[in-house]
Design an enzyme around this catalytic site. Structure first.
Site, PDB file in Angstrom:
ATOM      1  NE  ARG A 116      -4.064  -0.073   1.761  1.00 45.83           N
ATOM      2  CZ  ARG A 116      -5.239   0.252   1.235  1.00 45.83           C
ATOM      3  NH1 ARG A 116      -5.555   1.525   1.057  1.00 45.83           N
ATOM      4  NH2 ARG A 116      -6.098  -0.665   0.886  1.00 45.83           N
TER       5      ARG A 116
ATOM      6  CD  GLU B 194      -7.167   2.541   6.586  1.00 48.80           C
ATOM      7  OE1 GLU B 194      -6.256   1.877   7.116  1.00 48.80           O
ATOM      8  OE2 GLU B 194      -7.681   2.234   5.496  1.00 48.80           O
TER       9      GLU B 194
END
Length: 809
Positions: free
Chosen positions: A358, A761
């Site tokens: 990620r 997030e």
């Protein structure tokens, strides 16, 4: 928008029209009230379903569950060195301590001595190799928690070890070629170049920027620590109450540790007192050990670690070290970029591989990079195994490109916002990511334009320069930074969810889904979705504890997907029930099922109106199924982990923040004066909850980048910042006196739940603006165009070091 199904509540025009009007719903409380009255249950600000319980202290967490008769307590004996071998254990003294019932070692575990999340490389109890200072070596079970802890504290005397020099930093691990998983490489060129060609293009660019950056890790600092309460059941089964974000993974790992099938393990979690990723995988050690003790002793066993042991045993956000080489033109447009990222993974793999994936997939942030060569290394160190943390590598990837662009702007003498704009993703061109996903929902241009105007960025830029020209000691800084964050799990099969919805004969509704509630409002939003689908009041719906015996094979509540996945699954179940009720109503009262409307606890059918619970009673008499299961799988996802390419994200969430700080150049102290935030949550399900999430993420991210410093002793490997006395997180005093948070008007281009977007997030990246505002102030203290070597966290000491560097001749 989804095609209406029979009896759809949104067929009611008075309910649908206000819900469409996002601006009024978000900014006009009267409009929210009218929408609520008209029948809408989503798109309005609804109080958290457990808010009253939270503030009254009556919310039940795992440690609040009444203890069964005969409950014992467990504590862990920890390794006193960071690296070496376990030569032996003299546990007689430990066993002789008051209240001790039994001491367990690795040899006592009936199944696999492992709780590794992906790679099976993480022992429950040390079985020979000592990997970090604080590693559990044995477990003590005693009649009281204090007795267990006192006995476990004798570990230093009881353990015979052979110490070895520890590897503690990612740089040292990288120099040794020591990694927990194989390195990752992502090389992409818009003109077909290989890495050698990309590096040649960088070298031939009009301008070149090379450098390095250190970004520290971060403690999750959940208010409720790690805890599990294991209760043995008949037939070798076990019921585990666990503070976890991933009950199904706990079920599987406990089953492996006990050597039983998964059906013998029930894991339940009503709520957590915070998780932030720290309870996604690392709750497993505690669940497994409590379960092993409970099974072997045939007694309930609770394992709750105190804050110091929690810090010493568990991991946290990965710190990263970067080296970069970038070529750019006179406008600051990046022509080619090469970056090496090395994380401190810790002693085992845990989730370091997907975190690095990620990070690599978020190095681009909001910018098109025509030529890029990225290399990711997960350094194996003799420290706690680092794990998931809000953002899951995305923040660590994106801050590197922001640091580079800030440096480019300062080297050219340009406004950093202008350089950022010059590199933004476009539409129709310049819109393919390094991993070859096309960015189709780009709103970063208009979002940043709006924030620039609302925050008065240009006028304040002039005012900051004027202030700094006449202030020799105090310097102000200003920065506006964007966010583009991909939503979905990197692993395709995790993007699925299930739910159960029960309608009882009194018209009340019970919902169970696979997500876990950690204070973020997931249960509130799911309840709103179900209430909206059935056209009933929010108060009719109750969401019960997450339970592996009700919804099986669930994914972790992580990656900001909780509402996206579980909301859709619950919606699917509720729609099935509504369709059955509509058919029943039409059969009894005339008309067609498609014309039946549900809103405000009423049902309109065949020209008449009846109460929702009356229809439910009729449906029961007609033997209509009043419960249903629902399922959802995110469409269109793909990922080739070997080639590092595909379509890993369902959509992107966007945002931007403008922050202004003042720095004392004599002490390094600083203060955030004002923050303006504009964040994209699509068509918000609950604006109040979403704004709260944005505010919380902003302050948490600011703590990571400015004050939360992790320190390990350079020779012993002891984590020195293992308590609130030495590890500082932001408080209410650190919030800016002017904090303006607004939601960007728009809707998700993809068919998410009511066209909303994830909010957990992405906003953690918004306080990049705070870090770069501090860097802006530091730059003002030195020579023009001198690049401040500010590292993160930008503590007062780090700020003073950077000021010294820019003021050096």
């Amino acid at each position: 928008m989804n095609k209406p199904v029979p009896g759809h509540v949104l067929n009611h025009p008075a309910a649908f029209a206000p819900y469409q009007d996002n601006q009024r719903l978000r900014l006009d409380p009267g409009a929210e009230a009218r929408a609520h009255q008209a029948g809408a249950r989503v798109g309005i600000s609804q109080a958290h379903e457990s808010a009253v319980l939270h503030v009254s202290g009556s919310a039940t967490y795992t440690d609040d569950i009444p203890e069964l008769a005969g409950t014992l307590h467990c504590a862990l004996g920890l390794a006193p060195v960071a690296a070496g071998r376990l030569l032996g254990m003299d546990l007689d003294t430990v066993r002789a301590m008051p209240g001790v019932v039994r001491v367990f070692t690795a040899a006592d575990i009936p199944g696999a001595n492992d709780w590794g999340s992906i790679v099976h490389d993480d022992p429950i109890l040390c079985d020979g190799e000592i990997r970090y200072l604080g590693q559990p070596v044995f477990a003590v079970v005693a009649r009281t928690r204090e007795q267990a802890r006192r006995a476990a504290a004798l570990a230093r005397q009881a353990l015979r070890v052979e110490a070895a020099p520890p590897v503690l930093t990612p740089r040292e691990a990288h120099a040794r070629g020591q990694y927990v998983v194989p390195p990752m490489h992502l090389v992409r060129s818009s003109s077909g170049l290989d890495e050698a060609g990309i590096r040649a293009r960088i070298a031939a660019a009009p301008h070149r920027l090379q450098g390095s950056l250190d970004v520290g890790g971060q403690e999750q600092f959940y208010l409720e620590g790690q805890i599990s309460y294991a209760i043995p059941k008949e037939g070798n089964a076990i019921h585990v109450h666990c503070s976890t974000q991933h009950p199904s993974e706990m079920q599987h790992l406990v089953a492996h540790a006990l050597g039983v099938h998964a059906h013998a393990v029930q894991v339940e979690c009503r709520r957590m007192g915070g998780g932030f990723g720290g309870k996604e995988s690392q709750s497993a050690l505690f669940a497994c050990m409590a379960s092993v003790a409970a099974r072997l002793l045939a007694r309930p066993v609770k394992l709750r670690v105190d804050r110091d042991d929690d810090f010493l045993i568990t991991g946290r956000r990965h710190c990263f070290w970067y080296e970069y080489d970038v070529g750019y033109d006179d406008a600051g447009r990046i022509l080619g970029a090469a970056v090496t990222m090395v994380s401190r993974a810790g002693h085992s793999a845990d989730l370091s591989a997907p975190v690095m994936t990620r990070a690599l997939c978020h190095f681009d942030n909001a910018y098109w990079l025509p030529e890029v060569a990225m290399h990711g290394f997960c350094g194996k160190t003799n420290t706690q195994s680092n794990t998931a943390f809000r953002g899951f590598g995305g923040p660590q990837g994106a801050i590197a490109i922001e640091y580079i662009l800030d440096g480019i702007a300062r080297a050219l003498g340009h406004d950093p916002l202008a350089v950022r704009r010059a590199n933004f993703y476009g539409r129709g061109e310049r819109n393919v990511t390094p991993y070859l996903q096309t960015v189709r929902d780009n709103v970063i241009h208009e979002l940043v334009d709006q924030l620039e105007e609302r925050s008065g960025y240009q006028a304040r830029r002039t005012a900051v320069a004027a202030f700094n020209a006449t202030s020799p000691v105090l310097k102000r800084g200003l920065a506006l930074t964007p966010v583009k964050f991909g939503i979905s799990f990197n692993v395709k099969h995790f993007n699925q969810a299930g739910a159960l919805v029960h309608v009882y004969t009194d018209g009340s509704i019970l919902v169970n889904h696979g997500g876990t509630e950690m204070g973020q409002g997931l249960n509130t939003k799911v309840a709103q979705v179900v209430a909206h689908e059935l056209g009933v009041a929010f108060e009719r719906v109750r969401v019960t504890a997450t339970d592996t015996s009700k919804v099986a094979n669930t994914s972790a509540t992580a990656a900001s997907t909780g509402t996206d996945l579980n909301g859709k699954a619950a919606q699917d179940a509720a729609r099935q029930i509504r369709a059955r009720l509509a058919a029943c109503a039409a059969a009894r009262h005339g008309g067609s099922a498609e014309d039946v409307r549900f809103a405000n606890d009423q049902v309109w059918v065949g020209g008449r109106q009846l109460a929702f619970d009356a229809l439910v009673g009729e449906a029961y008499l007609d033997r209509v199924q009043l419960w249903s299961d629902g399922f959802y799988a995110t469409p269109g996802l793909s990922w080739d982990k070997e080639r590092m390419q595909g379509h890993p994200f369902y959509y992107f969430a966007y945002g931007a923040a403008c922050s202004e700080v003042v720095v004392d150049t004599l002490t390094g102290e600083w203060k955030l004066l004002r923050a303006d935030v504009l964040h994209d949550v699509g068509r918000s399900l609950n604006p109040a909850v979403d704004i709260g999430q944005v505010e919380g993420a902003f302050i948490q991210g600011m703590g990571w980048l400015t004050m939360e410093e992790l320190v390990w002793h350079p020779t012993s490997g002891l984590l020195l910042t293992h308590a609130p006395s030495t590890y500082k997180i932001p408080t209410a005093n650190d919030c800016p006196p002017e904090f303006n948070v607004q939601l960007f008007e728009g809707e998700n281009a993809e068919d998410s739940i009511h066209r909303s977007k994830a909010v957990g997030e992405p906003p953690l990246l918004l306080p990049f603006s705070v870090f770069f505002a501090i860097r802006d102030a530091v730059a003002a203290a030195g020579a023009r165009r001198k690049l401040p070597p500010l590292q993160a966290p930008a503590t007062s000491e780090a700020i003073l070091r950077a000021i010294t560097a820019v003021q050096a001749p």
